[in-house]
Design a protein around this motif. Structure first.
Motif, short mmCIF file in Angstrom:
data_model
loop_
_atom_site.label_atom_id
_atom_site.label_comp_id
_atom_site.label_asym_id
_atom_site.label_seq_id
_atom_site.Cartn_x
_atom_site.Cartn_y
_atom_site.Cartn_z
N LYS A 6 0.76 -0.81 -0.18
CA LYS A 6 0.18 0.60 0.39
C LYS A 6 0.80 1.25 -0.16
CE LYS A 6 -4.06 -2.16 2.59
NZ LYS A 6 -5.27 -1.95 3.76
N HIS A 7 0.16 2.21 -0.29
CA HIS A 7 0.90 3.43 -0.32
C HIS A 7 1.39 4.52 1.01
CE1 HIS A 7 0.63 4.92 -4.56
NE2 HIS A 7 -0.84 4.07 -4.84
N SER A 26 1.95 6.44 2.18
CA SER A 26 0.97 8.11 3.10
C SER A 26 -0.15 8.18 3.56
CB SER A 26 0.70 9.40 1.86
OG SER A 26 0.59 8.50 0.61
N LEU A 27 -1.07 5.94 3.38
CA LEU A 27 -2.32 4.99 3.36
C LEU A 27 -1.57 5.65 5.37
CD1 LEU A 27 -3.49 4.65 0.34
CD2 LEU A 27 -4.12 6.52 1.62
N SER A 37 3.89 13.80 1.08
CA SER A 37 2.33 14.16 -0.07
C SER A 37 3.01 14.32 -0.84
CB SER A 37 1.30 15.79 0.49
OG SER A 37 1.52 15.28 2.06
#
Length: 935
Positions: free
Chosen positions: A399-400, A402-403, A413
């Protein structure tokens, strides 16, 4: 006209008149026969050529005969094999039917025997015999009861004897166990002696070996006799005194060994620190020089680079090395754990940095398709992409980052795409366009938002299309990221880790969209990477530090070995000291206890052996009783079986007598059926044998046909060899003649006078020379060739005779079956037949014909007249009768009428058509101008 030979007298005369001005060759006498066929006296050369042609025809005919005989032999062999196989199959059937007959006969024999037996019993089945048998059965049943009681009594006696035997065996086992225990005690005593000897042997260091030997000698004396105890004690005391002295020496050596151990351990500590220092220095330098860290650092430290590029490189270096607040005032807490700087599979390795260059180039091929500009490369974006790729291996969640900030901490970001698997990530992301295409298939109006309706794609159009698809059931976020018109300041990276089971390699693309720093064009970035790959900075220093680490490690190993050696020395001395301290006590006790133990053990063994002997004798006596009882039981049981068998026999006899008539009838029925089966099986054998005899006759005939075909083939091959020999001789004579003619020609040329030039000769520059074209009145000879199947074919030459190839019959319009034999006629019959030859294999065929039932002209490649019937060759392996076609053109001049094509009439028409062409050529040759007319 090339390709035609005129045989009609009128045609020959016209041709001679027209071509006299261009043909100065030798004139030969000519006569005409009753059929108006011109016969020209042949020269010696022509005769030789005719002989060669005849020989060739003979060879071809002989070869055809050989091929035919081979085919016949093959057919005969196939027929013989089929017949032989049929015979074999039928012989198997005969064998099976004979076996079936034998089986049926055996069954009939058994049925006959049963019938004979039943007949004999039926004769004995009187009332008196039945009553006597019943009385005998009753008496036999009483005998069985008595025999059973006798067996029961014998079994009781056997059980008693077996019980007594079991008791005796138990006593024997108890006695044996006692003997075993006593022997074990004796063995233990012997082992104690051996242990004492071992203790004496190993009781001291090398310095005490002599003392050990003295103790061993003393022990040997103790074993021999106990009379000398005082002397032994004296020796032991002496040994103990020497052991005491040895112990003092060992204690002194032990103190020295302990000091050496402390010194060695101190040396190891120093060498370990030196190794750690060398390893740290190497790691610090490698972190700076290897992979992306060294790459970014080298760019940041190079003062020849622009300030913006150096700043971008320093930010990238801080990001991948996990520096606090490296970018966007964010510290990525997991960076140092996730990124393995420069390691082979990591996204920061030089190989993976280079691999990512291909991703960018592949991406640009897609952007070019949409007319989009190429984004700049940001080193900061490259570093963020590296972290994003390595995070997939670090987290195993794909997964990213940032998530997942709540679990792993903050991340930058920016616009971010990730991919995994053994595929090019660009193709993977672009494949989302399939969702758009599939949606448009069901909703054609959506095609206006396909991102391909305008070219080049603009940012406004892109945003409009993105807004349209936002509420549609498609997943196209990566695809739109790839084709975003104003995408800039990007970075690509990828690793080769295992991400999840069945999934390897994580790739990432990062675009800085919130606070862009700087960027460079792709070519400049690629040059930076390739330049760094060619000359990795500080390589010499790294090699020196690596050598230092190796040396420090070797020194550490030496020091550690010294510690181990010292420890071993101390342990050895301590062990020897302990043995010396315990040895003195053990020696006296072991020796003093040995003799007494051995004596007691020997006495106990003897007593146990006596008990065992008595128990063994009791077992033997009991076993004899058991054997006798078993024999008695067996005898009485055999008697019971005999009486029972007699009763069974009587019962069977009674049954046979009572059922004699029914048994006799059943036996007769079985015999009748068996005889019927034998009769049917015998008929089957004869039928199968008859078929086999017929097949054998066919086989004999087929074998004879094979033999005859083989003999015929041998004869045909012999004839072919003879004809080939004749052809070789004819060619040799022709070659000799040609050679001699050539030599004479050269000689005449050298002796000839200069010719007189003709006056008022017309211009002949446009006329074909005789050397370039065959004489108009001569016959063009096809040159024989051999195709891949060995058959003769023909092409044109300028000689004066022709040998037409043998026709290959293919369909109902082709030459009839007797053509092959007609083609083999001798020269006399050929001279009587028409000799018009139309042979031209060039693209501009001399003659074209239209076949019956067709309107399409077909070029001819040859003509053959056989026994008055003319055939045209219209393809490589097809000849048609002349009456199945009509001439429509001769050398390109089309006729106005469909002309019948048979015999001399056909030849005359073809010749006249040729004269029309020749006349036109002659008029042109003489310089006369007049208007041409159609035929």
């Amino acid at each position: 006209m090339k390709g035609l030979k005129y045989t009609s007298l009128a045609v020959a005369a016209l041709t001679a008149t027209l071509l006299a001005s261009t043909n100065n060759s030798k004139v030969q006498a000519a006569t005409a026969d009753k059929n108006n066929t011109v016969t020209v006296a042949k020269s010696d050369k022509e005769k030789l050529q005719d002989a060669v042609n005849q020989a060739k025809n003979s060879v071809n005919n002989a070869q055809a005969s050989v091929d035919s005989k081979k085919s016949a032999l093959t057919d005969a062999q196939a027929q013989a094999k089929a017949t032989n196989d049929a015979c074999d199959a039928q012989q198997a059937k005969v064998n099976d039917s004979q076996k079936n007959l034998a089986d049926k006969q055996a069954i009939a024999k058994q049925a006959q025997d049963k019938l004979d037996s039943a007949s004999a019993v039926a004769k004995q089945a009187t009332s008196e015999n039945i009553q006597n048998t019943q009385k005998n059965i009753a008496a036999q049943q009483n005998a069985i009861q008595a025999a059973k009681q006798s067996v029961s009594d014998a079994n009781a006696d056997l059980s008693t004897a077996q019980s007594q035997l079991a008791t005796a065996k138990q006593k024997q086992a108890d006695a044996q166990n006692l003997v075993n225990s006593k022997e074990a005690a004796k063995k233990t005593a012997d082992n104690n002696v051996a242990s004492a000897e071992a203790a004496v042997k190993n009781s001291g260091l090398d310095e005490a070996k002599q003392n050990v030997q003295n103790v061993q000698n003393a022990l040997k004396e103790i074993k021999k006799t106990n009379a000398d105890n005082k002397s032994v004690l004296s020796k032991k005391q002496a040994a103990l005194a020497e052991n005491t002295q040895t112990i003092a020496t060992v204690n002194n050596n032990l103190a020295m060994a302990n000091k050496a151990l402390v010194d060695a351990q101190n040396n190891v500590n120093a060498k370990q620190k030196a190794l750690a220092d060398a390893q740290k220095a190497l790691k610090d330098l490698q972190d700076q020089a290897s992979g992306a860290a060294g790459f970014f650092k080298a760019i940041a430290d190079n003062k020849d680079n622009s300030e913006s590029l150096r700043e971008d490189a320093q930010t990238a270096y801080n990001i991948i090395t996990g520096q606090p607040n490296a970018y966007q005032n964010i510290t990525v807490e997991w960076a140092k754990e996730a990124v393995k700087l420069g390691q082979e599979n990591d996204s920061t390795s030089l190989s993976n940095i280079e691999k990512a260059l291909g991703y960018y180039q592949h991406w640009m091929t897609y952007r070019d398709k949409y007319g989009l500009r190429h984004p700049s490369i940001s080193l900061t974006a490259v570093a963020i992409a590296m972290l994003s790729s390595d995070f997939q291996h670090y987290s195993d969640e794909f997964k990213h980052p940032s998530l997942l900030t709540s679990k792993y901490g903050p991340f930058y970001s920016d616009e971010e795409d990730i991919s995994a698997g053994e595929v090019n990530p660009i193709d993977n992301w672009m494949s989302e366009k399939d969702d758009i295409d599939k949606y448009i298939e069901g909703h054609p109006d959506a095609a206006a938002y396909s991102f391909e309706s305008t070219h080049p794609l603009t940012q406004d159009e892109w945003e409009k299309d993105v807004d349209f698809w936002n509420d549609k059931p498609v997943y196209i976020g990566h695809y739109t990221s790839m084709i975003k018109p104003d995408a800039n300041y990007v970075g690509l990276a990828g690793n080769e880790y295992e991400i999840q089971p069945m999934m390897n390699n994580a790739d990432s693309m990062d675009e800085i969209i919130f606070n862009p720093i700087n960027g460079i064009d792709f070519n400049s970035y690629q040059n930076l990477v390739q330049s760094y790959l060619k000359d990795v900075k500080q390589e010499d220093k790294i090699n020196i530090l690596k050598a230092n680490v190796v040396t420090a490690n070797q020194n550490l190993v030496v020091a550690q070995n010294a510690v181990k050696s010292a420890q071993n020395n101390v342990q050895s001395l301590q062990a020897n000291l302990a043995e010396l301290n315990n040895g003195s006590t053990k020696i006296n006790k072991a020796i003093s206890d040995t003799q007494a133990a051995q004596a007691k053990a020997a006495e106990a063994v003897a007593q146990a052996q006596n008990v065992l002997s008595e128990a063994t004798a009791a077992v033997k006596a009991s076993q004899a009783k058991v054997d006798a009882a078993q024999n008695d039981v067996q005898a009485k049981d055999n008697n019971l079986k005999s009486v029972q068998a007699a009763l069974d026999s009587l019962n069977q006899t009674l049954n046979n007598l009572e059922n004699a008539q029914s048994n006799l009838s059943a036996a007769q029925t079985a015999l009748n059926k068996a005889n019927d089966d034998v009769t049917a099986a015998n008929k089957a054998v004869k039928a199968q044998q008859l078929i086999l005899d017929t097949l054998k006759e066919s086989k004999s005939k087929a074998d004879a046909q094979v033999t005859n075909a083989s003999e015929e083939l041998k004869k045909a091959e012999a004839e072919l060899a003879a004809e080939q020999s004749k052809l070789k001789d004819a060619k040799a004579r022709l070659d000799a003649f040609n050679k001699k003619e050539t030599e004479n020609s050269h000689k005449e040329t050298s002796n000839a006078e200069n010719p007189v030039k003709p006056t008022n000769k017309p211009d002949t520059s446009h006329v074909v020379k005789p050397s370039d074209k065959a004489d108009e009145g001569s016959t063009v000879k096809p040159t024989e060739k051999t195709d891949s199947n060995g058959k003769a074919s023909t092409t044109n030459s300028s000689e004066t005779t022709t040998t037409a190839p043998e026709p290959d019959v293919k369909d109902s319009d082709t030459v009839e079956g007797n053509v092959k034999s007609d083609l083999k006629t001798n020269n006399k019959s050929e001279e009587k037949s028409s000799t018009v030859k139309i042979v031209d294999n060039s693209d501009s065929s001399a003659v074209s014909v239209v076949l019956t039932g067709s309107n399409t002209p077909v070029k001819t490649f040859g003509e053959k007249t056989v026994n008055g019937t003319t055939y045209y060759k219209v393809s490589a392996d097809r000849w048609v009768k002349a009456d199945k076609a009509h001439v429509v053109a001769v050398t390109g001049i089309v006729t106005t009428n469909k002309l019948p094509q048979t015999g001399a009439k056909n030849e005359l028409i073809a010749a006249l058509s040729g004269l029309a062409v020749a006349g036109t050529t002659l008029v042109s040759y003489l310089g006369i101008n007049r208007k041409k007319k159609n035929n």
